[in-house]
Design an enzyme around this catalytic site. Structure first.
Site, PDB file in Angstrom:
ATOM      1  N   ASP A   4       9.666  -8.956  -5.699  1.00 31.83           N
ATOM      2  CA  ASP A   4      10.684  -7.967  -6.087  1.00 31.83           C
ATOM      3  C   ASP A   4      10.606  -6.688  -5.256  1.00 31.83           C
ATOM      4  O   ASP A   4       9.534  -6.133  -5.029  1.00 31.83           O
ATOM      5  CB  ASP A   4      10.515  -7.594  -7.560  1.00 31.83           C
ATOM      6  CG  ASP A   4      10.974  -8.711  -8.473  1.00 31.83           C
ATOM      7  OD1 ASP A   4      11.171  -9.843  -7.985  1.00 31.83           O
ATOM      8  OD2 ASP A   4      11.132  -8.439  -9.666  1.00 31.83           O
ATOM      9  N   ASP A  58      16.318 -17.507 -11.742  1.00 33.69           N
ATOM     10  CA  ASP A  58      14.970 -16.961 -11.551  1.00 33.69           C
ATOM     11  C   ASP A  58      13.890 -18.036 -11.783  1.00 33.69           C
ATOM     12  O   ASP A  58      14.213 -19.197 -12.045  1.00 33.69           O
ATOM     13  CB  ASP A  58      14.825 -15.777 -12.514  1.00 33.69           C
ATOM     14  CG  ASP A  58      14.066 -14.613 -11.911  1.00 33.69           C
ATOM     15  OD1 ASP A  58      13.264 -14.842 -11.002  1.00 33.69           O
ATOM     16  OD2 ASP A  58      14.280 -13.480 -12.371  1.00 33.69           O
TER      17      ASP A  58
END
Ligand code: GLA
Length: 393
Positions: A183, A126
């Protein structure tokens, strides 16, 4: 590692967020094996954020949270491998993960060694809490090298949400997939916006490095960590899965595969849709229709009135291997409407003497031979996906 088709698996984040455990992950792995997911190709079982303690140990190593993972990761990995599945974990290029756990900035090589020792086969990486002074590209290059230095085949799933256009460089750094968008949420607007934003980027996705438009939400039906906004219907989920399959995106399930509703389970296990996603030529589709959907029944009080939904219709045409093709029709409007596909727009004009034998990819139904065009009615938020082969006519 030679990765010819988009990775398939399951990831804990969309449904479970921080609520993860050995029981959940191993139970999911068993369900994947027993319910046919593994046979269908879903083989990576990935633990996302929130698996560790908030501090490293005295040697500077990451420590699995003993309440969530009392046996540690190695034993869990062994059990997952014994089922024939592969084991995935998560870290982050910044100084902390998105949920505030220790991550791998300046610890890349030691963390990669730890993951390799535990038997990790997949690392999602990430981009939260990254120092402003840092060089993001270089840190993805560093973790890619750290993983390779372990000598273990570890699929590197880079997740920088599209920062600095990763479709232009992430493949060069050795990554096997890269998140290109923010997201996903479990609602129609979120996932259609994500998929449509990448339509023109998939020509840069293919063998060994795939454009990742995020984990699926199919089967969540408004329950779970990213269940925000209006809950999805089965039509919404058909559209989500069909978009991911037509684009050739990685298929990481985000629902609870231990208890998926039959409609959702049949959808993600549909062999024809999976064949389109996993086609070995790995070609992206191109739009053969991008325009409005018109609906005549919009106002039931006035049968003559029409309502036009701008930018709501999309047809995609995709070359598959072995002289086969796939066609996807998408209706993003909240009302039903006709979505066109004129064969000439895919390079098959009337004068070719060729038609197409069409098969419904959802049901397997033979729709016969068609010439010039095939323009089905498509329900609100729904789609059709067809397989097509040449038929002289
Ligand atoms: C980021 C990622 C998500 C998920 C969370 C975990 O937001 O994009 O996919 O991994 O972090 O905190």
């Amino acid at each position: 590692m030679n990765l010819q088709t988009p990775p398939m698996g399951w990831n804990s984040w969309n449904t479970f967020g921080s609520n993860i455990s050995d029981d959940l992950v191993l139970g999911t792995a068993h369900a994947m094996k027993e319910k046919g997911y593994l046979d269908a190709g879903y083989r990576y079982v990935v633990i996302d954020d929130c698996w560790s303690l908030k501090e490293r140990d005295a040697q500077g190593r990451l420590v699995p949270d003993p309440e969530k993972f009392p046996r540690g990761m190695k034993a869990l990995a062994e059990d997952i491998h014994a089922l024939g599945l592969r084991f995935g974990m998560y870290s982050c290029a910044g100084v902390q993960t998105c949920a505030g756990y220790p991550s791998s900035y300046d610890h890349e090589f030691e963390d990669a060694r730890t993951f390799a020792e535990w038997g990790v086969d997949f690392l999602k990486y990430d981009f939260c809490n990254f120092p402003r002074s840092g060089d993001g590209k270089n840190r993805y290059a560093t973790m890619s090298m750290a993983l390779k230095a372990t000598g273990r085949d570890i699929l590197f799933s880079a997740c920088n949400w599209g920062t600095d256009e990763p479709w232009k460089w992430m493949k060069s750094l050795g990554a096997h997939m890269y998140r290109s968008t923010g997201d996903i949420q479990d609602n129609f607007k979120s996932f259609t916006t994500i998929a449509r934003s990448q339509l023109d980027k998939f020509c840069m996705s293919g063998a060994n490095c795939f454009n990742d438009i995020d984990m699926l939400t199919v089967g969540m039906y408004g329950k779970g960590h990213v269940a925000l906004g209006e809950a999805c219907t089965d039509a919404d989920y058909r559209t989500q899965f069909a978009l991911w399959c037509m684009l050739g995106a990685p298929l990481m399930l985000g629902g609870d595969v231990r208890s998926m509703r039959p409609e959702a389970e049949n959808l993600v296990l549909n062999p024809r849709l999976l064949r389109i996603n996993q086609d070995t030529e790995g070609r992206p589709p191109f739009p053969v229709y991008q325009g409005h959907v018109a609906n005549r029944d919009y106002d039931p009080a006035d049968g003559r009135s029409w309502h036009v939904f701008q930018d709501s219709g999309l047809s995609l045409f995709k070359h598959l291997s072995d002289h086969e093709f796939a066609v996807g029709y998408f209706n993003f409007a909240p009302k039903r409407g006709e979505i066109p596909f004129i064969f000439a727009d895919a390079g098959l004009p009337w004068g070719s003497g060729m038609g197409l034998r069409l098969t419904d990819a959802f049901t397997g139904e033979d729709l016969g031979v068609h010439r010039d065009y095939y323009n089905p009615m498509v329900g609100p938020h729904d789609c059709r996906v067809l397989l097509a082969r040449f038929a002289p006519c």
